[in-house]
Design a protein around this motif. Sequence first.
Motif, PDB file in Angstrom:
ATOM      1  N   ASN A 135       0.816  -1.212   0.000  1.00  0.00           N
ATOM      2  CA  ASN A 135       0.000   0.000   0.000  1.00  0.00           C
ATOM      3  C   ASN A 135       0.853   1.267   0.000  1.00  0.00           C
ATOM      4  OD1 ASN A 135      -2.253  -1.598   0.104  1.00  0.00           O
ATOM      5  ND2 ASN A 135      -2.729  -1.189   2.256  1.00  0.00           N
ATOM      6  N   CYS A 136       0.359   2.306  -0.697  1.00  0.00           N
ATOM      7  CA  CYS A 136       1.056   3.587  -0.773  1.00  0.00           C
ATOM      8  C   CYS A 136       0.051   4.730  -0.868  1.00  0.00           C
ATOM      9  CB  CYS A 136       2.003   3.626  -1.977  1.00  0.00           C
ATOM     10  SG  CYS A 136       1.192   3.207  -3.547  1.00  0.00           S
ATOM     11  N   GLN A 137       0.485   5.907  -0.472  1.00  0.00           N
ATOM     12  CA  GLN A 137      -0.332   7.108  -0.555  1.00  0.00           C
ATOM     13  C   GLN A 137       0.177   8.081  -1.612  1.00  0.00           C
ATOM     14  OE1 GLN A 137      -3.114   7.685   1.011  1.00  0.00           O
ATOM     15  NE2 GLN A 137      -3.143   6.094   2.581  1.00  0.00           N
ATOM     16  N   SER A 138       1.430   7.940  -2.026  1.00  0.00           N
ATOM     17  CA  SER A 138       2.013   8.826  -3.036  1.00  0.00           C
ATOM     18  C   SER A 138       3.194   8.141  -3.694  1.00  0.00           C
ATOM     19  CB  SER A 138       2.456  10.163  -2.423  1.00  0.00           C
ATOM     20  OG  SER A 138       3.503   9.956  -1.493  1.00  0.00           O
ATOM     21  N   ASN A 139       3.607   8.659  -4.833  1.00  0.00           N
ATOM     22  CA  ASN A 139       4.707   8.054  -5.592  1.00  0.00           C
ATOM     23  C   ASN A 139       6.003   8.001  -4.795  1.00  0.00           C
ATOM     24  OD1 ASN A 139       3.039   7.741  -7.800  1.00  0.00           O
ATOM     25  ND2 ASN A 139       3.764   9.569  -8.847  1.00  0.00           N
TER      26      ASN A 139
ATOM     27  N   ALA B  62       9.396   3.102  -9.493  1.00  0.00           N
ATOM     28  CA  ALA B  62       8.037   2.612  -9.335  1.00  0.00           C
ATOM     29  C   ALA B  62       7.121   3.796  -9.090  1.00  0.00           C
ATOM     30  CB  ALA B  62       7.964   1.628  -8.166  1.00  0.00           C
ATOM     31  N   TYR B  63       5.802   3.539  -9.139  1.00  0.00           N
ATOM     32  CA  TYR B  63       4.833   4.590  -8.871  1.00  0.00           C
ATOM     33  C   TYR B  63       3.675   4.023  -8.081  1.00  0.00           C
ATOM     34  CZ  TYR B  63       1.639   2.827 -12.521  1.00  0.00           C
ATOM     35  OH  TYR B  63       0.781   2.061 -13.262  1.00  0.00           O
ATOM     36  N   CYS B  64       2.874   4.902  -7.478  1.00  0.00           N
ATOM     37  CA  CYS B  64       1.728   4.490  -6.695  1.00  0.00           C
ATOM     38  C   CYS B  64       0.496   4.447  -7.589  1.00  0.00           C
ATOM     39  CB  CYS B  64       1.520   5.448  -5.520  1.00  0.00           C
ATOM     40  SG  CYS B  64       0.400   4.825  -4.256  1.00  0.00           S
ATOM     41  N   ASP B  65      -0.036   3.271  -7.817  1.00  0.00           N
ATOM     42  CA  ASP B  65      -1.151   3.057  -8.738  1.00  0.00           C
ATOM     43  C   ASP B  65      -2.470   3.093  -7.974  1.00  0.00           C
ATOM     44  OD1 ASP B  65      -2.832   2.316 -10.786  1.00  0.00           O
ATOM     45  OD2 ASP B  65      -2.233   0.198 -10.774  1.00  0.00           O
ATOM     46  N   PHE B  66      -3.331   4.072  -8.333  1.00  0.00           N
ATOM     47  CA  PHE B  66      -4.607   4.239  -7.655  1.00  0.00           C
ATOM     48  C   PHE B  66      -5.791   3.760  -8.500  1.00  0.00           C
ATOM     49  CE2 PHE B  66      -1.897   7.799  -6.177  1.00  0.00           C
ATOM     50  CZ  PHE B  66      -1.783   7.425  -4.842  1.00  0.00           C
TER      51      PHE B  66
ATOM     52  N   PRO C 142      -5.993   3.256  -0.231  1.00  0.00           N
ATOM     53  CA  PRO C 142      -4.722   3.668  -0.822  1.00  0.00           C
ATOM     54  C   PRO C 142      -4.328   2.807  -2.026  1.00  0.00           C
ATOM     55  CG  PRO C 142      -4.362   2.455   1.203  1.00  0.00           C
ATOM     56  CD  PRO C 142      -5.833   2.718   1.132  1.00  0.00           C
ATOM     57  N   GLY C 143      -3.325   3.310  -2.759  1.00  0.00           N
ATOM     58  CA  GLY C 143      -2.880   2.621  -3.950  1.00  0.00           C
ATOM     59  C   GLY C 143      -1.895   1.519  -3.655  1.00  0.00           C
ATOM     60  N   LYS C 144      -1.367   0.954  -4.722  1.00  0.00           N
ATOM     61  CA  LYS C 144      -0.361  -0.093  -4.625  1.00  0.00           C
ATOM     62  C   LYS C 144       0.879   0.322  -5.417  1.00  0.00           C
ATOM     63  CE  LYS C 144      -3.020  -3.271  -2.562  1.00  0.00           C
ATOM     64  NZ  LYS C 144      -2.718  -3.854  -1.228  1.00  0.00           N
ATOM     65  N   CYS C 145       2.052   0.125  -4.837  1.00  0.00           N
ATOM     66  CA  CYS C 145       3.281   0.425  -5.566  1.00  0.00           C
ATOM     67  C   CYS C 145       3.415  -0.541  -6.743  1.00  0.00           C
ATOM     68  CB  CYS C 145       4.497   0.314  -4.652  1.00  0.00           C
ATOM     69  SG  CYS C 145       4.655   1.682  -3.477  1.00  0.00           S
TER      70      CYS C 145
ATOM     71  N   CYS D 124      -8.348  21.511  -5.166  1.00  0.00           N
ATOM     72  CA  CYS D 124      -7.053  21.071  -5.681  1.00  0.00           C
ATOM     73  C   CYS D 124      -6.514  19.948  -4.802  1.00  0.00           C
ATOM     74  CB  CYS D 124      -6.066  22.230  -5.693  1.00  0.00           C
ATOM     75  SG  CYS D 124      -6.497  23.558  -6.828  1.00  0.00           S
ATOM     76  N   ILE D 125      -6.135  18.845  -5.428  1.00  0.00           N
ATOM     77  CA  ILE D 125      -5.554  17.726  -4.707  1.00  0.00           C
ATOM     78  C   ILE D 125      -4.220  17.379  -5.354  1.00  0.00           C
ATOM     79  CG2 ILE D 125      -7.872  16.869  -4.163  1.00  0.00           C
ATOM     80  CD1 ILE D 125      -7.320  14.544  -6.116  1.00  0.00           C
ATOM     81  N   PRO D 126      -3.371  16.621  -4.640  1.00  0.00           N
ATOM     82  CA  PRO D 126      -2.089  16.235  -5.231  1.00  0.00           C
ATOM     83  C   PRO D 126      -2.265  15.448  -6.518  1.00  0.00           C
ATOM     84  CG  PRO D 126      -2.089  15.829  -2.866  1.00  0.00           C
ATOM     85  CD  PRO D 126      -3.509  16.167  -3.251  1.00  0.00           C
ATOM     86  N   ALA D 127      -1.329  15.603  -7.432  1.00  0.00           N
ATOM     87  CA  ALA D 127      -1.412  14.907  -8.711  1.00  0.00           C
ATOM     88  C   ALA D 127      -1.364  13.395  -8.507  1.00  0.00           C
ATOM     89  CB  ALA D 127      -0.277  15.334  -9.629  1.00  0.00           C
ATOM     90  N   ASP D 128      -0.571  12.939  -7.544  1.00  0.00           N
ATOM     91  CA  ASP D 128      -0.467  11.496  -7.285  1.00  0.00           C
ATOM     92  C   ASP D 128      -1.247  11.170  -6.015  1.00  0.00           C
ATOM     93  OD1 ASP D 128       1.326  12.856  -5.628  1.00  0.00           O
ATOM     94  OD2 ASP D 128       2.632  11.096  -5.421  1.00  0.00           O
TER      95      ASP D 128
END
Length: 411
Positions: free
Chosen positions: A179-183, A190-194, A199-202, A404-408
Motif C-alpha cells: 500500500n502507498c499514498q504517493s509516488n 516505481a509509482y503508486c497506482d490508484f 490507498p494505492g499499490k506500488c 485542488c488535490i495532489p497529482a499522485d
Amino acid sequence: MRYSSIKNWSIKSWSTSVMAAAAALGVAASCTSTSGGYTSNTSSHSDAGSSGGAHNTGGAAGNGGAAGAHGVTLSGNIALADLADPYSQAVCTSLQNCLGDLLNTFLAGEDCSKRFSATIGEQLPRIQAAIDAGKAEYHSDKIAACLNDLSARSCDTLLQRDPASCLAAVDGTVAIGDNCQSNVECAGRAYCDFTQTCPGKCKALELAGGACVNDDQCAPGLNCNTTTKHCTQPAAQNEDCGAGGADCATGLLCVGAMTNTPGKCQPYAGLFAAQAGESCDLQGQQLCDLSLVCRVDSVAADGGAQESCAEHVAAGAMCRASGPDICPSDEYCKIAVPGSLTGRCTSKPTAGEACGRGPFEPTPTTCALYNRCQAGICRKIAQLGEQCTTDNGCYSGRCVMQACIPADSCQ
C-alpha cells in the motif's frame, strides 16, 4: 490556409512540449498559460508529476532549440524545507537546455522558476509526512548531486527518468505490491497506482502498452500517449505523429497534423525561421522567428487567410489577431466585434474579473499572469485544498470535486 482552421488553432496543442519535458522530470505540470503564447499538448502531462523531482519528488539556448546542455552547480547539504527553489532552478535549466527560447514563448510571460517553485513547494509537507512515517528517505547531503544531474539534461535524456544520484538522495521504502499514498513512498523506479484501490499499490513503471495517466508512470524512454493513454515509444524526427497516433519525442513538434491526418515530427530549430514581412502559417507549416508573431492580415470570402510575420506592438496599441498574441505579455488583443481581426491591446483580467476572449478562443479563457479562468472568472492559481473548477487552475494540475488535490493521490 482557411481561417476556420486557424480558429481551431492546432498550434495551441504544442505547448505540451514544455509540459511533456516537465513531466519527464517528474514535475506536476500545470504551468501552461493559455493567455497569449503557444500552448502545449499536456494532456496526459497536465496531471503529470508526483511531488517534486528526484525520485518522484518533483516532477531547456538558442532560437527554438538547445545549443548544448548547461547545468547548475550545487554543493553541500540542502534541507527538504529548502528544496523548492534549487529544484525549480534545476528543472528550468533542463527545460531551457531542451527548448531554448521557445520555453519563454510557451510560458507566455510567466517565470519558469516561480511556477515550478510553487508547484514543488506545496508538495514538500507530503514528502516530510512520508519520511516521518518511515515510508521515504531523504538525504540532504546527496540532493545537490541529483539536482546537478537533472539540470544538465536536455531533450534526448528527459525521458530517462530518475538518475542514480536522485534515487540515492530521495527514495521510498514501500515495496512493489504494498500500500502507498504517493509516488515518493515507492522504492526504486516505481509509482503508486490508484486505479483499483485507495490507498494505492506500488507498481513497477509501465512497459510499452501499459495503461498510464502521465509520463511518470512509463519506463525510461517511453511516454504516455495523449490519445490512447498507454505507454508508447515516441515518434522520432520525420516520423508520423498526431491524429491519434504517436506523440513526438521531447524536443520535436508535430507539424501539419489535423484531426484525421497525421503530421511529421520536426525539431524546433528551423521551424521558427520566417522573418518580419514574410509569410507564415499558424497551422505550423511555416512559423516566425520567436521574436515575432504570425499575424492574420486578411481573410478572403472563401475563408482563405493571408498571414505574415510581424513585430509585437506597444501597450494599448491597436492590434490584429495573431499567434502568439501580438500585445505585451500583460495584455491581450481584445477583439471588440466577434469574428473581427482587429482590436486594441488591453490589460488581461485579474483575479475576480470576467475572463477575456482572445481572437482564437471560442469561449473566454484569457487571464492575467499566474491566474486561470475558472467558470468564467479569473482566479489565482490555487494551492492544495483551495477551490477550483479545472485542473489547470491548480498548481498540482489536478482538481477533484472543486478542490485542488495532489497529482499522485486517490483523494
